[in-house]
Design a protein around this motif. Structure first.
Motif, PDB file in Angstrom:
ATOM      1  N   ASP A  93      -6.612   2.553   1.409  1.00  0.00           N
ATOM      2  CA  ASP A  93      -5.208   2.844   1.135  1.00  0.00           C
ATOM      3  C   ASP A  93      -5.107   4.253   0.570  1.00  0.00           C
ATOM      4  O   ASP A  93      -5.557   4.505  -0.549  1.00  0.00           O
ATOM      5  CB  ASP A  93      -4.648   1.822   0.139  1.00  0.00           C
ATOM      6  CG  ASP A  93      -3.225   2.128  -0.285  1.00  0.00           C
ATOM      7  OD1 ASP A  93      -2.490   2.773   0.495  1.00  0.00           O
ATOM      8  OD2 ASP A  93      -2.839   1.714  -1.392  1.00  0.00           O
ATOM      9  N   CYS A 116       0.833  -1.213   0.000  1.00  0.00           N
ATOM     10  CA  CYS A 116       0.000   0.000   0.000  1.00  0.00           C
ATOM     11  C   CYS A 116       0.865   1.260   0.000  1.00  0.00           C
ATOM     12  O   CYS A 116       1.982   1.267   0.516  1.00  0.00           O
ATOM     13  CB  CYS A 116      -0.897   0.034   1.232  1.00  0.00           C
ATOM     14  SG  CYS A 116      -2.212  -1.177   1.215  1.00  0.00           S
ATOM     15  N   TYR A 119      -1.349   2.622   3.997  1.00  0.00           N
ATOM     16  CA  TYR A 119      -2.363   1.748   4.587  1.00  0.00           C
ATOM     17  C   TYR A 119      -3.072   2.481   5.721  1.00  0.00           C
ATOM     18  O   TYR A 119      -2.441   3.063   6.585  1.00  0.00           O
ATOM     19  CB  TYR A 119      -1.714   0.466   5.112  1.00  0.00           C
ATOM     20  CG  TYR A 119      -2.625  -0.372   5.959  1.00  0.00           C
ATOM     21  CD1 TYR A 119      -3.515  -1.257   5.382  1.00  0.00           C
ATOM     22  CD2 TYR A 119      -2.602  -0.271   7.347  1.00  0.00           C
ATOM     23  CE1 TYR A 119      -4.357  -2.033   6.162  1.00  0.00           C
ATOM     24  CE2 TYR A 119      -3.438  -1.033   8.134  1.00  0.00           C
ATOM     25  CZ  TYR A 119      -4.315  -1.913   7.536  1.00  0.00           C
ATOM     26  OH  TYR A 119      -5.151  -2.670   8.317  1.00  0.00           O
TER      27      TYR A 119
END
Length: 120
Positions: A89, A59, A62
């Motif tokens: 994300d 990601c 995240y």
């Protein structure tokens, strides 16, 4: 292959009738899993914890992973479970949904779908 085991301690636990929601450190939320026994929950937490560890690396930023489960199509010889996944994300929401008789298989499959979406 390394197996990551992440100990997840609940930071918030709301139980309201049939709907229960547990929030863990690292932006993990599990809802509806109160229907399962302790050994199953131990496996669920390990699978989700390991998946989050991998997803965090892919990601951009995240924020949160939410997994909701509920029983559907309950029958004499078994039931099906519907799992809904949502990963945030960097403000972008990724959703996945799966229905299966085996909740652990459905959990792995749904997390795999989220992983594929992020990789694109």
């Amino acid at each position: 292959m390394r197996l990551f085991v992440i100990e997840m301690e609940p930071i918030e636990n709301n139980v309201d009738g049939e709907f229960d929601s547990i929030q863990y450190k690292g932006g993990i939320e599990l809802a509806g899993f109160g229907i399962f026994e302790r050994p199953t929950m131990t496996i669920v937490k390990k699978v989700v914890g390991n998946a989050v560890d991998k997803l965090e690396k892919k990601c951009q930023k995240y924020e949160k992973l939410s997994v909701h489960v509920k029983k559907v199509h309950e029958r004499e010889k078994g039931e099906k479970y519907e799992l809904k996944f949502m990963l945030i994300d960097n403000g972008i929401v990724f959703n996945s949904e799966i229905v299966d008789r085996n909740v652990l298989f459905a959990l792995g499959e749904g997390l795999g779908r989220i992983d594929k979406m992020i990789s694109k």
